[in-house]
Design a protein around this motif. Structure first.
Motif, PDB file in Angstrom:
ATOM      1  N   LEU A  20       0.938  -1.344   0.100  1.00  0.00           N
ATOM      2  CA  LEU A  20      -0.039  -0.049  -0.028  1.00  0.00           C
ATOM      3  C   LEU A  20       0.711   1.123  -0.201  1.00  0.00           C
ATOM      4  CD1 LEU A  20      -2.988   1.330   0.202  1.00  0.00           C
ATOM      5  CD2 LEU A  20      -2.634   1.231   2.763  1.00  0.00           C
ATOM      6  N   TRP A  21       0.540   2.103  -1.101  1.00  0.00           N
ATOM      7  CA  TRP A  21       1.572   3.510  -1.131  1.00  0.00           C
ATOM      8  C   TRP A  21       0.727   4.468  -0.743  1.00  0.00           C
ATOM      9  CZ3 TRP A  21       6.570   3.572  -3.083  1.00  0.00           C
ATOM     10  CH2 TRP A  21       7.081   2.210  -3.456  1.00  0.00           C
ATOM     11  N   PHE A  22       1.337   5.399  -0.265  1.00  0.00           N
ATOM     12  CA  PHE A  22       0.540   6.655   0.354  1.00  0.00           C
ATOM     13  C   PHE A  22       1.246   7.893   0.365  1.00  0.00           C
ATOM     14  CE2 PHE A  22       2.247   4.699   3.971  1.00  0.00           C
ATOM     15  CZ  PHE A  22       2.608   5.756   4.849  1.00  0.00           C
ATOM     16  N   CYS A  23       0.477   8.964   0.323  1.00  0.00           N
ATOM     17  CA  CYS A  23       1.324  10.538   0.495  1.00  0.00           C
ATOM     18  C   CYS A  23       1.146  10.859   1.892  1.00  0.00           C
ATOM     19  CB  CYS A  23       0.391  11.507  -0.548  1.00  0.00           C
ATOM     20  SG  CYS A  23       0.652  11.048  -2.227  1.00  0.00           S
ATOM     21  N   ASN A  24       2.149  11.526   2.308  1.00  0.00           N
ATOM     22  CA  ASN A  24       2.042  11.752   3.701  1.00  0.00           C
ATOM     23  C   ASN A  24       2.811  13.160   4.032  1.00  0.00           C
ATOM     24  OD1 ASN A  24       2.437  12.109   6.722  1.00  0.00           O
ATOM     25  ND2 ASN A  24       3.369  10.163   6.908  1.00  0.00           N
ATOM     26  N   ALA A  25       1.925  14.184   4.430  1.00  0.00           N
ATOM     27  CA  ALA A  25       2.097  15.498   4.516  1.00  0.00           C
ATOM     28  C   ALA A  25       3.094  16.005   5.658  1.00  0.00           C
ATOM     29  CB  ALA A  25       0.953  16.259   4.577  1.00  0.00           C
ATOM     30  N   VAL A  26       3.162  15.156   6.616  1.00  0.00           N
ATOM     31  CA  VAL A  26       4.069  15.441   7.768  1.00  0.00           C
ATOM     32  C   VAL A  26       5.515  15.900   7.341  1.00  0.00           C
ATOM     33  CG1 VAL A  26       4.900  14.567  10.051  1.00  0.00           C
ATOM     34  CG2 VAL A  26       2.593  13.898   9.194  1.00  0.00           C
TER      35      VAL A  26
END
Length: 77
Positions: A20-26
Motif C-alpha cells: 500500500l503506497w500513500f502520500c504523507n504531508a508530515v
C-alpha cells in the motif's frame, strides 16, 4: 501510521508489488509504502514539495503529483 500521522495521510494506492503506497504531508511530505507484513518505508519528496496523489503507472512504477504541480516517479522493489 499513528493518530498524528493518519490526519496527514492521503492518496492511497495499491502498488504492483502488493504494498500500500500513500502520500504523507508530515515534515514537508513524503511517499510511504506499507508491505503486507507491516514493514514501512518512507521516500522523501523532491525539494520542498508535498506529494498529494499517487497512482500505479502502466510501467509498474508509482507516479505522484505534488502541491507545486510537479510529477514524480518511484520504481517499485
Amino acid at each position: 501510521m499513528g493518530d498524528s500521522g493518519s490526519a496527514n495521510t492521503y492518496g492511497l494506492a495499491a502498488g504492483p508489488d502488493g504494498a500500500l503506497w500513500f502520500c504523507n504531508a508530515v515534515t514537508h511530505g513524503s511517499i510511504g509504502r506499507i508491505t503486507t507484513t507491516g514493514q514501512v518505508t518512507t521516500y522523501p519528496a523532491p525539494r520542498a514539495d508535498t506529494p498529494n496523489r499517487i497512482v500505479t503507472g502502466p510501467d509498474g512504477a508509482m507516479w505522484f503529483t505534488t502541491d507545486r504541480g510537479q510529477i514524480g516517479r518511484i520504481t517499485t522493489p
